[in-house]
Design an enzyme around this catalytic site. Structure first.
Site, PDB file in Angstrom:
ATOM      1  N   LYS A  13       0.830  -1.215   0.000  1.00  0.00           N
ATOM      2  CA  LYS A  13       0.000   0.000   0.000  1.00  0.00           C
ATOM      3  C   LYS A  13       0.857   1.255   0.000  1.00  0.00           C
ATOM      4  CE  LYS A  13      -2.071  -0.875   3.924  1.00  0.00           C
ATOM      5  NZ  LYS A  13      -1.497  -2.148   4.388  1.00  0.00           N
ATOM      6  N   ARG A  88     -10.245   0.665   7.718  1.00  0.00           N
ATOM      7  CA  ARG A  88      -9.715  -0.658   8.055  1.00  0.00           C
ATOM      8  C   ARG A  88     -10.802  -1.549   8.640  1.00  0.00           C
ATOM      9  NH1 ARG A  88      -3.913   0.386   8.100  1.00  0.00           N
ATOM     10  NH2 ARG A  88      -2.798  -1.503   8.631  1.00  0.00           N
ATOM     11  N   ARG A 127      11.687  -6.039   5.391  1.00  0.00           N
ATOM     12  CA  ARG A 127      11.790  -4.594   5.647  1.00  0.00           C
ATOM     13  C   ARG A 127      12.008  -4.318   7.126  1.00  0.00           C
ATOM     14  NH1 ARG A 127       5.503  -2.712   4.832  1.00  0.00           N
ATOM     15  NH2 ARG A 127       4.894  -3.233   6.950  1.00  0.00           N
ATOM     16  N   ARG A 133      10.562  -1.013  12.788  1.00  0.00           N
ATOM     17  CA  ARG A 133       9.263  -0.686  13.366  1.00  0.00           C
ATOM     18  C   ARG A 133       8.974  -1.586  14.555  1.00  0.00           C
ATOM     19  NH1 ARG A 133       4.697  -0.108   8.731  1.00  0.00           N
ATOM     20  NH2 ARG A 133       3.466  -1.171  10.332  1.00  0.00           N
ATOM     21  N   ARG A 144      -1.294  -8.609  13.225  1.00  0.00           N
ATOM     22  CA  ARG A 144      -1.742  -7.629  12.222  1.00  0.00           C
ATOM     23  C   ARG A 144      -2.413  -8.345  11.057  1.00  0.00           C
ATOM     24  NH1 ARG A 144       3.842  -5.274  11.434  1.00  0.00           N
ATOM     25  NH2 ARG A 144       3.012  -4.223   9.594  1.00  0.00           N
TER      26      ARG A 144
HETATM   27  P1  ADP Z   1       0.533  -2.202   8.006  1.00  0.00           P
HETATM   28  O1  ADP Z   1      -0.546  -2.160   6.956  1.00  0.00           O
HETATM   29  O2  ADP Z   1       1.830  -2.717   7.495  1.00  0.00           O
HETATM   30  O3  ADP Z   1       0.105  -2.934   9.272  1.00  0.00           O
HETATM   31  P2  ADP Z   1       0.182   0.653   8.664  1.00  0.00           P
HETATM   32  O4  ADP Z   1       1.302   1.635   8.762  1.00  0.00           O
HETATM   33  O5  ADP Z   1      -0.844   0.878   7.628  1.00  0.00           O
HETATM   34  O6  ADP Z   1       0.918  -0.753   8.458  1.00  0.00           O
HETATM   35  O7  ADP Z   1      -0.548   0.532  10.092  1.00  0.00           O
HETATM   36  C1  ADP Z   1       0.179   0.344  11.276  1.00  0.00           C
HETATM   37  C2  ADP Z   1      -0.728   0.352  12.505  1.00  0.00           C
HETATM   38  O8  ADP Z   1      -1.416   1.608  12.605  1.00  0.00           O
HETATM   39  C3  ADP Z   1      -1.856  -0.689  12.520  1.00  0.00           C
HETATM   40  O9  ADP Z   1      -1.416  -1.945  12.993  1.00  0.00           O
HETATM   41  C4  ADP Z   1      -2.840  -0.022  13.502  1.00  0.00           C
HETATM   42  O10 ADP Z   1      -2.405  -0.167  14.837  1.00  0.00           O
HETATM   43  C5  ADP Z   1      -2.727   1.450  13.138  1.00  0.00           C
HETATM   44  N1  ADP Z   1      -3.708   1.874  12.102  1.00  0.00           N
HETATM   45  C6  ADP Z   1      -3.426   2.226  10.825  1.00  0.00           C
HETATM   46  N2  ADP Z   1      -4.544   2.551  10.159  1.00  0.00           N
HETATM   47  C7  ADP Z   1      -5.578   2.389  11.023  1.00  0.00           C
HETATM   48  C8  ADP Z   1      -6.994   2.549  10.941  1.00  0.00           C
HETATM   49  N3  ADP Z   1      -7.605   2.936   9.810  1.00  0.00           N
HETATM   50  N4  ADP Z   1      -7.738   2.282  12.040  1.00  0.00           N
HETATM   51  C9  ADP Z   1      -7.168   1.890  13.176  1.00  0.00           C
HETATM   52  N5  ADP Z   1      -5.844   1.719  13.330  1.00  0.00           N
HETATM   53  C10 ADP Z   1      -5.035   1.959  12.283  1.00  0.00           C
END
Ligand code: ADP
Length: 190
Positions: A13, A88, A127, A133, A144
């Site tokens: 993404k 999400r 990564r 991270r 996740r």
């Molecule tokens: P990835 O898709 O690799 O898990 P992101 O950077 O998109 O990484 O998201 C990292 C974290 O941020 C998620 O595990 C969650 O804790 C939080 N997060 C991101 N987007 C949302 C969302 N729309 N609603 C709730 N939590 C979110």
């Protein structure tokens, strides 16, 4: 043009969001990046969400919505957005829809980046060595992916039902995935 990118962790993404936003001069809004910036800056929001991020859980809906909406509004005034990592869950999508309809900010296309579990884990572990991270440990990665399956994957049917969904095979190389996305949204390009 307003585009949503949905997909599990490691599906690309962030990479594809960057490519797409550069190509069409759209604002790239990455939910996770905004949250990590708050944590980094130790703001009240950052302090309240840190534990969710560290565990790989979704932060509360009102937090993410409040954080994103101003950025979405500004993006729409300037030609559109590529939103990666939001919504999400179907609940988030429903709240966002109400707000977006009033603001003329509804998505024109939803891209679902679909990839196999093995490929996702391989990419995230790869990564993790570079990015460091806090949520890239094996147990949290597993959580996740599970949160994606349970909370986020139902969005696929939700957006298919609204006629907005494009499924892209994200197991392929960055360039191929980018080309497929361009083909999927060709009808939106002036
Ligand atoms: P990835 O898709 O690799 O898990 P992101 O950077 O998109 O990484 O998201 C990292 C974290 O941020 C998620 O595990 C969650 O804790 C939080 N997060 C991101 N987007 C949302 C969302 N729309 N609603 C709730 N939590 C979110």
């Amino acid at each position: 043009m307003n585009v949503l990118l949905i997909g599990p962790p490691g599906s690309g993404k962030g990479t594809q969001g960057e490519l797409l936003s550069n190509r069409f001069q759209l604002a790239h809004i990455a939910a996770g990046d905004l949250l990590r910036a708050e944590v980094e800056a130790e703001t009240p929001i950052g302090k309240s969400v840190k534990e969710y991020l560290d565990r790989g859980e979704l932060v509360p809906d009102e937090v993410i919505i409040e954080l994103l909406m101003p950025a979405v509004g500004t993006a729409v005034d300037n030609g559109g957005y590529v939103l990666d990592g939001f919504p999400r869950s179907v609940g988030q999508a429903q709240v966002a829809r109400g707000l977006a309809e009033r603001a003329g900010a509804t998505p024109d296309a939803v891209i679902y980046l679909e990839a196999s579990r093995d490929e996702l884990v391989r990419r995230i572990l790869g990564r993790a060595k570079v990015e460091g991270r806090s949520d890239d440990t094996e147990a949290v990665i597993h959580n996740r992916l599970q949160v994606f399956d349970e909370a986020t994957h139902p969005l696929v049917d939700y957006y298919r039902g609204r006629g907005l969904l494009h499924v892209i095979d994200a197991n392929q190389s960055e360039n191929v995935v980018a080309d497929r996305i361009l083909a999927a949204i060709a009808h939106l390009i002036p």
